[in-house]
Design a protein around this motif. Structure first.
Motif, short mmCIF file in Angstrom:
data_model
loop_
_atom_site.label_atom_id
_atom_site.label_comp_id
_atom_site.label_asym_id
_atom_site.label_seq_id
_atom_site.Cartn_x
_atom_site.Cartn_y
_atom_site.Cartn_z
N ILE A 45 0.85 -1.19 0.00
CA ILE A 45 0.00 0.00 0.00
C ILE A 45 0.89 1.24 0.00
O ILE A 45 2.07 1.19 0.34
CB ILE A 45 -0.96 0.05 1.21
N SER A 46 0.27 2.36 -0.41
CA SER A 46 0.94 3.66 -0.34
C SER A 46 -0.15 4.71 -0.20
O SER A 46 -1.34 4.37 -0.09
CB SER A 46 1.80 3.90 -1.57
N TYR A 47 0.23 5.97 -0.20
CA TYR A 47 -0.75 7.02 0.05
C TYR A 47 -0.34 8.29 -0.68
O TYR A 47 0.83 8.50 -1.00
CB TYR A 47 -0.86 7.31 1.54
N GLY A 51 -4.98 12.17 1.22
CA GLY A 51 -5.57 11.23 2.16
C GLY A 51 -6.03 9.93 1.53
O GLY A 51 -6.59 9.08 2.23
N ILE A 52 -5.82 9.73 0.24
CA ILE A 52 -6.24 8.50 -0.42
C ILE A 52 -5.21 7.40 -0.16
O ILE A 52 -4.00 7.63 -0.26
CB ILE A 52 -6.40 8.72 -1.94
N ILE A 53 -5.69 6.21 0.17
CA ILE A 53 -4.84 5.04 0.34
C ILE A 53 -4.93 4.20 -0.92
O ILE A 53 -6.03 3.88 -1.39
CB ILE A 53 -5.27 4.21 1.57
N HIS A 90 5.89 12.98 -4.01
CA HIS A 90 4.67 12.51 -3.33
C HIS A 90 3.68 11.86 -4.28
O HIS A 90 2.53 11.63 -3.89
CB HIS A 90 4.00 13.64 -2.56
N SER A 91 4.09 11.59 -5.50
CA SER A 91 3.27 10.76 -6.37
C SER A 91 3.57 9.30 -6.04
O SER A 91 4.38 9.01 -5.15
CB SER A 91 3.59 11.06 -7.84
N ASP A 303 2.22 -5.49 4.64
CA ASP A 303 2.85 -4.18 4.55
C ASP A 303 2.43 -3.31 5.71
O ASP A 303 1.32 -3.43 6.23
CB ASP A 303 2.47 -3.51 3.22
N LEU A 304 3.34 -2.43 6.14
CA LEU A 304 3.08 -1.40 7.14
C LEU A 304 3.51 -0.06 6.57
O LEU A 304 4.62 0.07 6.05
CB LEU A 304 3.85 -1.67 8.44
N LYS A 305 2.65 0.93 6.65
CA LYS A 305 2.98 2.27 6.17
C LYS A 305 2.57 3.30 7.22
O LYS A 305 1.40 3.36 7.61
CB LYS A 305 2.26 2.57 4.85
#
Length: 981
Positions: A45-47, A51-53, A90-91, A303-305
């Motif tokens: 995952i990423s963000y 605020g969108i995951i 940040h993309s 995963d941990l973000k």
């Protein structure tokens, strides 16, 4: 001497007791995402900053906005997504089987653009099933493939082959990259090992590790030349030198099968494993503290973000959730979810906690809470205090026990036996111990072993005792709600409280806070305070307004920490108020339970807040999280047209007149259920709405003008956000603008002037025509007037002749009338004569018949033989009397004189017979009784009977005479009688 003995005993037991360390553990709350990920295996995952995951799955890219999940697979050549990496701008880099793309997102819109192509066959110019990417610069990347590493620089691909397959069996890891402070690239292969890139040799050089490390799944640069590495054997710290060699290597924690990890603040680490969930690791001490977190059964961590302002997103193969740090630290005493009756600091750095069946003494030693003694009270304890260097314990059975510190030699005070439990204890400045029972009407005063029971009306219903120097008692009696102790008079004085509003008549005080001269009272109907230094007969209370809660909220406990924040416990939440900023906490945000104990908030000398709940104990110790604000909500404006919504940009928000709009505002940070909003249209109303979960506002038929919409949000556990605003303008239509009115006024004025001039011209023309017509008309009128005068003269002469004629006619008619009257009089006289003659004839005939009958009767008496002979004669006489010929002639002449008499009488009295009418006619002629009897051929007695019956038929009153009624009948009739010819 006694104090030295106590110190000796304390040291002795401190050394003997098997002390147990209760380190403060950071509290985390897990919010799972419900639904939407059932069969889509997540890989990473990423963000983005909005605020969108974003998630990588085998069904495309997952997009989660905090409310709904969407899968995007039509914008890429392959829907098999291997990983997502956040770029320096940040993309997000999207790595899929057939290349790499880039996601840019903002303002609820996103764009996906390919940047590197891939192929299903190994080719020098294309990527071959890429798995990971690391951005050095916008023109330089390191890319991990199954068994190769690609260095992409200046639009050229350089591929390096590894000695074995690097891809993990989970298809989510192959090669990870980092760059140290010396600008050297390091590659960490899942299966093969660790490599450093040698620019001079243009090759990847494998480094030798001090120990075996397999399945490398986590790498993070934590210093200039320091890396944290996680794999099958645990988490390690590696330090490198300028030459690309490992200078130090040490094991940080012994957590096996690490799948992912992320660094927290202050040497804190969150570690995920492939099949054993998530662990929190505190590396701030020489002996690392490891604690497994409970994540609703999620064990297979992918995963941990860590996302700033949100928390840590935890991803499993088929689920995910948000792990948020709470501003509390827990102390797990014996077991989790243990009921804590109360917690109190009895000396600096020494806390005693009542668990009911026991009391535990904790002391702060070297950054840990150490249990230095376990008190086992004979009865279930509720409250306690330190008095004369001994521990006094109030129990649920209404007794008080005492014991020396660090000793279990409990002694029961025999004179204490109250109803219910001991609910509050306090030591005053004269070293007296005060206690109150739950249902007793009074207070207990202890002076050493001497117990005095004070029972006064002012003490009825006492519930809590607290103070600093002067102490107060609060109770359940509305008329004597609060009292204070006067040391001079040794009495309790009832305080006359004046509330700022009407309160419940059954109001009671649950807790008291005395600090800096202010007295706060937490009641069952709000929280109030007053200045204790203002001695007045009547104390006017100020109400402490807690925004977002009803004024009538019932509070169970109150405390104030050193940062001047006031904490309140209601029956379903914990509230912090500082500088008019309010925060809310409940069991969904770090508390073990919403059920905080009565008077269950205690602040120690270091400013830590101890919170006793039904399911455990937590501490708040000035966590910086308490100062975190809710992020500013985003506002979007839509116009509503034909059941469709059209988004407007604030930079060009000029809307048509009478637009229908919808304003949507959201926090966009999960979980949204914990967020409430307040909004206002500042240009219309400056008042904020009450906090609610409503996140949109519809406005219809807006008139022209400038509008400023403002909204602020508050997330559970956070302070209120800054204000977000959206300014828009409703365009003024041309027909409402000032220039339009000016032009309209000019046009109207011009038209009016034109019409006025035209009207005047027509009036002048009409005036001339009118003068001509008047002149002509005057001549006509003069001519006509002359004719009229002639006609009037002629008419007057005619009227004079007519008047003379009418006078002659009137004289003739008068003469004629007189002649007619004379003639009628003669005729009436003649008919009266005829009527008289006829009547006399009838009377004579009747008399003759009566005389003849009498003579025949005499003869019959003298000679009985004549009876048979006279019988036919009698019969003839009877027939002669019954003939109507005479009566018909009578009736003819009677009608001639009294016209319609019989007809009108019959109409008014239908029941009259012909005989009755004859009788009435005779009465009308005013004949005597004898004459009437003879004419009717009956006796006078029979005549009287007949008249009586006739009166009844005429329905005459008793006092009215029959003869009067008949004689005046025609006079009373509506029609006057006349005489016919």
């Amino acid at each position: 001497m006694q104090s030295k003995y106590i110190v000796f005993v304390y040291i002795f037991f401190f050394l003997l007791v098997d002390s147990k360390s209760y380190s403060q553990s950071r509290e985390f709350v897990f919010y799972p995402v419900q639904g939407g990920l059932i069969s889509e295996q997540l890989k990473s995952i990423s963000y983005t900053d909005d605020g969108i995951i974003w998630g990588a799955t085998d069904n495309g890219i997952m997009k989660f906005d905090g409310n709904t999940t969407e899968f995007i697979h039509s914008k890429l050549p392959s829907h098999y997504i291997k990983s997502l990496t956040r770029g320096k701008d940040h993309s997000i880099y999207v790595i899929h089987d057939l290349g790499i793309a880039k996601i840019t997102s903002g303002d609820n819109q996103f764009d996906i653009q390919p940047i590197l192509e891939g192929s299903t066959t190994l080719s020098p110019n294309f990527l071959y099933y890429p798995k990971s990417i690391f951005e050095v610069t916008p023109n330089e990347y390191w890319i991990g493939e199954t068994s190769t590493i690609v260095h992409y620089i200046d639009n050229k691909i350089k591929r390096y082959t590894l000695t074995g397959e690097s891809q993990s069996p989970h298809y989510v890891r192959s090669v990870l990259f980092e760059i140290d402070g010396y600008k050297r690239t390091w590659a960490f292969s899942y299966n093969v090992g660790i490599f450093t890139f040698d620019k001079e040799q243009d090759d990847l050089v494998q480094v030798t590790l001090p120990q075996d490390l397999h399945n490398i799944a986590y790498v993070e640069k934590v210093g200039f030349k320091t890396f944290w590495i996680g794999g099958k054997e645990g988490v390690f710290e590696m330090t490198v030198n300028r030459e690309g060699q490992i200078s130090t290597w040490k094991k940080l924690c012994d957590i096996k099968d690490v799948s992912s990890a992320c660094q927290l603040k202050d040497k804190q680490l969150m570690v995920g494993t492939w099949n054993d969930g998530v662990y929190y690791v505190d590396l701030s001490k020489s002996d690392p503290k490891v604690r497994k977190l409970h994540l609703n059964g999620m064990e297979d961590i992918i995963d941990l973000k860590r996302v700033e302002g949100q928390g840590i997103w935890v991803t499993g193969t088929e689920s995910m959730g948000l792990l948020k740090e709470a501003p509390f630290k827990s102390i797990d005493i014996v077991t989790k979810h243990r009921i804590v009756e109360s917690a109190k600091e009895v000396a600096k750095g020494r806390i005693i906690i009542s668990l009911g069946d026991s009391l535990r003494q904790l002391e702060w030693v070297n950054g840990n809470w150490i249990q230095t003694y376990l008190y086992e009270c004979p009865e279930r304890s509720r409250v306690f205090t330190l008095f004369n260097d001994e521990l006094y314990i109030g129990t649920y059975d209404g007794h008080i026990f005492k014991t020396p510190l660090n000793n279990n030699r409990f002694e029961k005070l025999d004179k204490v036996d109250v109803k219910g439990s001991i609910i509050s204890m306090f030591v005053d400045e004269e070293n007296h111990l005060w206690a109150v029972g739950e249902y007793d009407q009074g207070l207990l005063k202890l002076n050493g072993d001497d117990v005095t029971i004070i029972q006064k009306e002012v003490l009825n219903g006492t519930h809590v005792i607290k103070g600093e120097g002067t102490f107060y008692i609060g109770g359940r009696n509305a008329s004597q709600l609060l009292s204070k102790f006067n040391y001079k008079t040794q009495t309790f004085e009832s305080l006359n409280l004046k509330f700022p509003r009407k309160v419940d008549q059954n109001i009671s005080i649950n807790d008291l806070l005395i600090n800096d001269g202010l007295v706060y009272i937490a009641t069952t109907d709000g929280c109030y305070y007053f200045n204790a230094s203002l001695e007045k007969n009547e104390i006017t209370l100020e109400e402490m307004i807690v925004r977002g809660l009803p004024q009538t909220t019932s509070y169970k406990a109150i405390a104030q920490t050193k940062d001047q924040a006031i904490w309140l416990a209601s029956f379903n939440a914990l509230i912090r108020v500082k500088n008019q900023k309010v925060q809310y906490f409940d069991k969904t945000y770090g508390l073990p339970s919403n059920a905080i104990k009565l008077q269950g908030l205690e602040c120690d000398s270091e400013g830590r807040l101890w919170i006793a709940t039904e399911k455990g104990l937590v501490i708040s110790d000035h966590s910086p999280l308490l100062e975190d604000k809710t992020s500013v909500p985003k506002i979007r404006l839509y116009t509503l047209e034909n059941a469709k919504e059209y988004l407007w940009d604030q930079s060009n928000a000029e809307l048509p007149y009478e637009s229908n709009i919808k304003l949507k505002f959201d926090h966009q940070f999960f979980p949204n259920d914990n967020v409430k909003y307040q909004y206002r249209i500042r240009s219309v109303d400056s008042t904020w709405t009450l906090p609610s979960k409503v996140d949109e506002l519809t406005l219809l038929n807006l008139t022209n003008g400038n509008y400023l919409f403002e909204v602020k949000a508050q997330q559970l556990g956070y302070q209120m956000s800054d204000i977000a605003s959206f300014e828009f303008r409703i365009i003024t239509p041309f027909y409402k603008k000032s220039w339009f009115y000016v032009i309209l006024f000019i046009l109207l004025t011009t038209v009016i002037v034109f019409l006025f001039k035209r009207h005047n011209k027509k009036l002048k023309e009409k005036g001339k025509r009118l003068e001509y017509l008047v002149e002509m008309r005057a001549k006509e009128i003069a001519t006509q007037r002359t004719k009229i005068m002639d006609q009037q003269q002629e008419l007057y002469q005619k009227k004079q002749r007519i008047s003379d004629a009418e006078h002659e006619i009137a004289k003739a008619e008068l003469k004629n009338s007189q002649l007619r009257e004379e003639k009628l009089s003669e005729l009436l006289e003649q008919r009266n004569k005829h009527l008289t003659v006829v009547t006399l004839n009838i009377v004579e005939k009747s008399n003759f018949m009566q005389s003849l009958r009498k003579q025949l009767k005499i003869l019959e008496k003298d000679n009985n033989q004549l009876k048979s002979i006279l019988k036919p004669i009698y019969k003839t006489l009877d027939q002669s009397e019954k003939t109507d010929k005479d009566w018909e002639e009578f009736q003819h002449y009677f009608e001639g004189v009294h016209k319609d008499f019989n007809r009108k009488l019959k109409e008014q009295h239908p029941s009259l017979t012909s005989h009755d009418l004859r009788h009435c006619s005779l009465i009308r002629l005013n004949l005597s009784l004898i004459e009437c009897a003879n004419l009717l051929g009956i006796s006078q007695d029979s005549l009287k009977t007949s008249r009586y019956r006739l009166k009844k038929k005429l329905e005459l009153p008793v006092d009215q005479q029959l003869q009067d009624y008949i004689l005046t009948f025609n006079v009373n009739s509506s029609t006057n009688p006349g005489i016919s010819e």
